[in-house]
Scaffold this motif. Sequence first.
Motif, PDB file in Angstrom:
ATOM      1  N   GLY A  31      -3.427 -16.732   4.732  1.00  0.00           N
ATOM      2  CA  GLY A  31      -4.449 -15.703   4.233  1.00  0.00           C
ATOM      3  C   GLY A  31      -3.723 -14.384   4.123  1.00  0.00           C
ATOM      4  N   PHE A  32      -2.479 -14.240   3.774  1.00  0.00           N
ATOM      5  CA  PHE A  32      -1.755 -13.134   3.513  1.00  0.00           C
ATOM      6  C   PHE A  32      -2.344 -12.084   2.533  1.00  0.00           C
ATOM      7  CE2 PHE A  32       1.710 -10.690   1.586  1.00  0.00           C
ATOM      8  CZ  PHE A  32       2.023  -9.919   2.641  1.00  0.00           C
ATOM      9  N   TRP A  33      -2.605 -12.596   1.344  1.00  0.00           N
ATOM     10  CA  TRP A  33      -3.275 -12.120   0.306  1.00  0.00           C
ATOM     11  C   TRP A  33      -4.656 -11.628   0.374  1.00  0.00           C
ATOM     12  CZ3 TRP A  33       0.945 -10.562  -2.262  1.00  0.00           C
ATOM     13  CH2 TRP A  33       1.846 -11.361  -2.407  1.00  0.00           C
ATOM     14  N   PHE A  34      -5.379 -11.742   1.438  1.00  0.00           N
ATOM     15  CA  PHE A  34      -6.802 -11.441   1.746  1.00  0.00           C
ATOM     16  C   PHE A  34      -6.607 -10.094   2.527  1.00  0.00           C
ATOM     17  CE2 PHE A  34      -6.817 -15.933   0.661  1.00  0.00           C
ATOM     18  CZ  PHE A  34      -7.680 -15.859  -0.324  1.00  0.00           C
ATOM     19  N   LYS A  35      -5.465  -9.544   2.752  1.00  0.00           N
ATOM     20  CA  LYS A  35      -5.346  -8.171   3.632  1.00  0.00           C
ATOM     21  C   LYS A  35      -5.113  -7.141   2.983  1.00  0.00           C
ATOM     22  CE  LYS A  35      -4.370 -10.716   8.149  1.00  0.00           C
ATOM     23  NZ  LYS A  35      -3.547 -10.594   9.376  1.00  0.00           N
ATOM     24  N   LEU A  36      -5.784  -6.060   2.768  1.00  0.00           N
ATOM     25  CA  LEU A  36      -5.772  -5.059   2.040  1.00  0.00           C
ATOM     26  C   LEU A  36      -4.587  -4.277   2.405  1.00  0.00           C
ATOM     27  CD1 LEU A  36      -6.989  -2.667  -0.111  1.00  0.00           C
ATOM     28  CD2 LEU A  36      -8.044  -1.626   1.761  1.00  0.00           C
ATOM     29  N   GLN A  37      -4.116  -4.292   3.693  1.00  0.00           N
ATOM     30  CA  GLN A  37      -2.887  -3.723   4.256  1.00  0.00           C
ATOM     31  C   GLN A  37      -1.543  -4.225   3.432  1.00  0.00           C
ATOM     32  OE1 GLN A  37      -2.735  -2.673   8.518  1.00  0.00           O
ATOM     33  NE2 GLN A  37      -0.559  -3.177   8.403  1.00  0.00           N
ATOM     34  N   HIS A  38      -1.659  -5.577   3.353  1.00  0.00           N
ATOM     35  CA  HIS A  38      -0.496  -6.297   2.846  1.00  0.00           C
ATOM     36  C   HIS A  38      -0.513  -6.074   1.289  1.00  0.00           C
ATOM     37  CE1 HIS A  38      -0.664  -9.514   6.141  1.00  0.00           C
ATOM     38  NE2 HIS A  38      -0.122  -8.410   6.334  1.00  0.00           N
ATOM     39  N   TRP A  39      -1.529  -5.647   0.534  1.00  0.00           N
ATOM     40  CA  TRP A  39      -1.553  -5.316  -1.106  1.00  0.00           C
ATOM     41  C   TRP A  39      -0.945  -3.916  -1.184  1.00  0.00           C
ATOM     42  CZ3 TRP A  39      -1.647  -7.966  -4.883  1.00  0.00           C
ATOM     43  CH2 TRP A  39      -2.149  -9.175  -4.934  1.00  0.00           C
ATOM     44  N   ARG A  40      -1.437  -3.041  -0.036  1.00  0.00           N
ATOM     45  CA  ARG A  40      -0.669  -1.640  -0.073  1.00  0.00           C
ATOM     46  C   ARG A  40       0.831  -1.755   0.009  1.00  0.00           C
ATOM     47  NH1 ARG A  40      -3.230   2.796   3.600  1.00  0.00           N
ATOM     48  NH2 ARG A  40      -2.025   3.836   2.291  1.00  0.00           N
ATOM     49  N   PHE A  41       1.347  -2.763   0.860  1.00  0.00           N
ATOM     50  CA  PHE A  41       2.711  -2.927   0.913  1.00  0.00           C
ATOM     51  C   PHE A  41       3.368  -3.271  -0.371  1.00  0.00           C
ATOM     52  CE2 PHE A  41       6.460  -5.466   2.134  1.00  0.00           C
ATOM     53  CZ  PHE A  41       7.226  -4.513   2.508  1.00  0.00           C
ATOM     54  N   VAL A  42       2.642  -4.337  -0.939  1.00  0.00           N
ATOM     55  CA  VAL A  42       2.988  -5.010  -2.033  1.00  0.00           C
ATOM     56  C   VAL A  42       2.999  -3.952  -3.283  1.00  0.00           C
ATOM     57  CG1 VAL A  42       2.550  -6.658  -4.065  1.00  0.00           C
ATOM     58  CG2 VAL A  42       2.542  -7.435  -1.447  1.00  0.00           C
ATOM     59  N   PHE A  43       2.039  -3.263  -3.479  1.00  0.00           N
ATOM     60  CA  PHE A  43       1.997  -2.145  -4.319  1.00  0.00           C
ATOM     61  C   PHE A  43       3.081  -1.067  -4.212  1.00  0.00           C
ATOM     62  CE2 PHE A  43      -2.834  -3.299  -4.942  1.00  0.00           C
ATOM     63  CZ  PHE A  43      -2.384  -3.942  -6.161  1.00  0.00           C
ATOM     64  N   ALA A  44       3.371  -0.744  -2.833  1.00  0.00           N
ATOM     65  CA  ALA A  44       4.426   0.367  -2.456  1.00  0.00           C
ATOM     66  C   ALA A  44       5.876  -0.364  -2.847  1.00  0.00           C
ATOM     67  CB  ALA A  44       4.453   0.548  -1.127  1.00  0.00           C
ATOM     68  N   VAL A  45       5.986  -1.479  -2.621  1.00  0.00           N
ATOM     69  CA  VAL A  45       7.367  -2.004  -3.241  1.00  0.00           C
ATOM     70  C   VAL A  45       7.597  -2.102  -4.711  1.00  0.00           C
ATOM     71  CG1 VAL A  45       8.609  -4.425  -3.149  1.00  0.00           C
ATOM     72  CG2 VAL A  45       7.763  -3.498  -0.899  1.00  0.00           C
ATOM     73  N   ALA A  46       6.421  -2.486  -5.318  1.00  0.00           N
ATOM     74  CA  ALA A  46       6.198  -2.592  -6.889  1.00  0.00           C
ATOM     75  C   ALA A  46       6.710  -1.167  -7.313  1.00  0.00           C
ATOM     76  CB  ALA A  46       4.912  -3.119  -7.181  1.00  0.00           C
ATOM     77  N   ARG A  47       6.175  -0.274  -6.742  1.00  0.00           N
ATOM     78  CA  ARG A  47       6.366   1.240  -7.303  1.00  0.00           C
ATOM     79  C   ARG A  47       7.802   1.417  -7.175  1.00  0.00           C
ATOM     80  NH1 ARG A  47       3.365   5.707  -4.285  1.00  0.00           N
ATOM     81  NH2 ARG A  47       4.672   5.167  -2.630  1.00  0.00           N
ATOM     82  N   SER A  48       8.480   1.160  -5.998  1.00  0.00           N
ATOM     83  CA  SER A  48       9.985   1.275  -5.973  1.00  0.00           C
ATOM     84  C   SER A  48      10.637   0.572  -6.986  1.00  0.00           C
ATOM     85  CB  SER A  48      10.376   0.816  -4.354  1.00  0.00           C
ATOM     86  OG  SER A  48       9.921   1.794  -3.423  1.00  0.00           O
ATOM     87  N   VAL A  49      10.151  -0.783  -7.238  1.00  0.00           N
ATOM     88  CA  VAL A  49      10.936  -1.547  -8.440  1.00  0.00           C
ATOM     89  C   VAL A  49      10.644  -0.636  -9.676  1.00  0.00           C
ATOM     90  CG1 VAL A  49      10.773  -3.520  -9.864  1.00  0.00           C
ATOM     91  CG2 VAL A  49      10.722  -3.509  -7.300  1.00  0.00           C
TER      92      VAL A  49
END
Length: 221
Positions: free
Chosen positions: A99-117
């Motif tokens: 259920g990793f992808w069902f947590k808003l906090q995890h999406w925030r981290f993924v978006f932050a990494v995507a922004r760094s990319v």
Amino acid sequence: MTELLISRYVPTDRAALRRISLETAFAGYDREAFIQDDEILADALTSYFTDREPESCFVAVAGETVVGYIIGCPDVRRMNARFFPQVAAGLFGLSWRRGFWFKLQHWRFVFAVARSVWRREFRAPDFSKEYPAVLHINITRNFQGKGLGRRLMETYLEYLRSQKVTAAHCGTMSEEAKEFFLKCGFSLLHKGTRSYLEYRTNAVLPYYVLGYKFSREESWC
């Protein structure tokens, strides 16, 4: 006084090694501010090395407790070729089941990494040809400053030399770690930044790539 030993990794060290990887993740900031699933995070940090190239892993032991480790591989290009079809696929499946992808906090981290990319912060020269080996070293906080890092590095570099490896590299977001590597004979190859933790830390961290080349007369750190 507890004896401190360096030994080869064995499967019974796996849980302790994973625990240390979690303690030292994200440049020492609270990992739960970014990822709230220790199983997935520990897999991402260590599973390739412990499960697929365990012969390239070493641990520091105090009594019967693992308090540090150095992991890596002699050929980072081989690791990259294996990681995405094998490890990354397994991580995605595990993250879905947990259920990793069902947590808003995890999406925030993924978006932050995507922004760094998107900002090209992960772009760096390819050092894999000139510095084919890669390594990662971590020591639990209570045992830092006792010479274990130096001893782990000596052991690992001797192992690489026995494998006919000519050079190794590593990356770090820690100023302290950078200075340690320089004292061990590494050279600074690249400096960049990482901003993907900024939304929690209010800090853009430096990112260093350092390399070590073997010479005929070795001078250990």
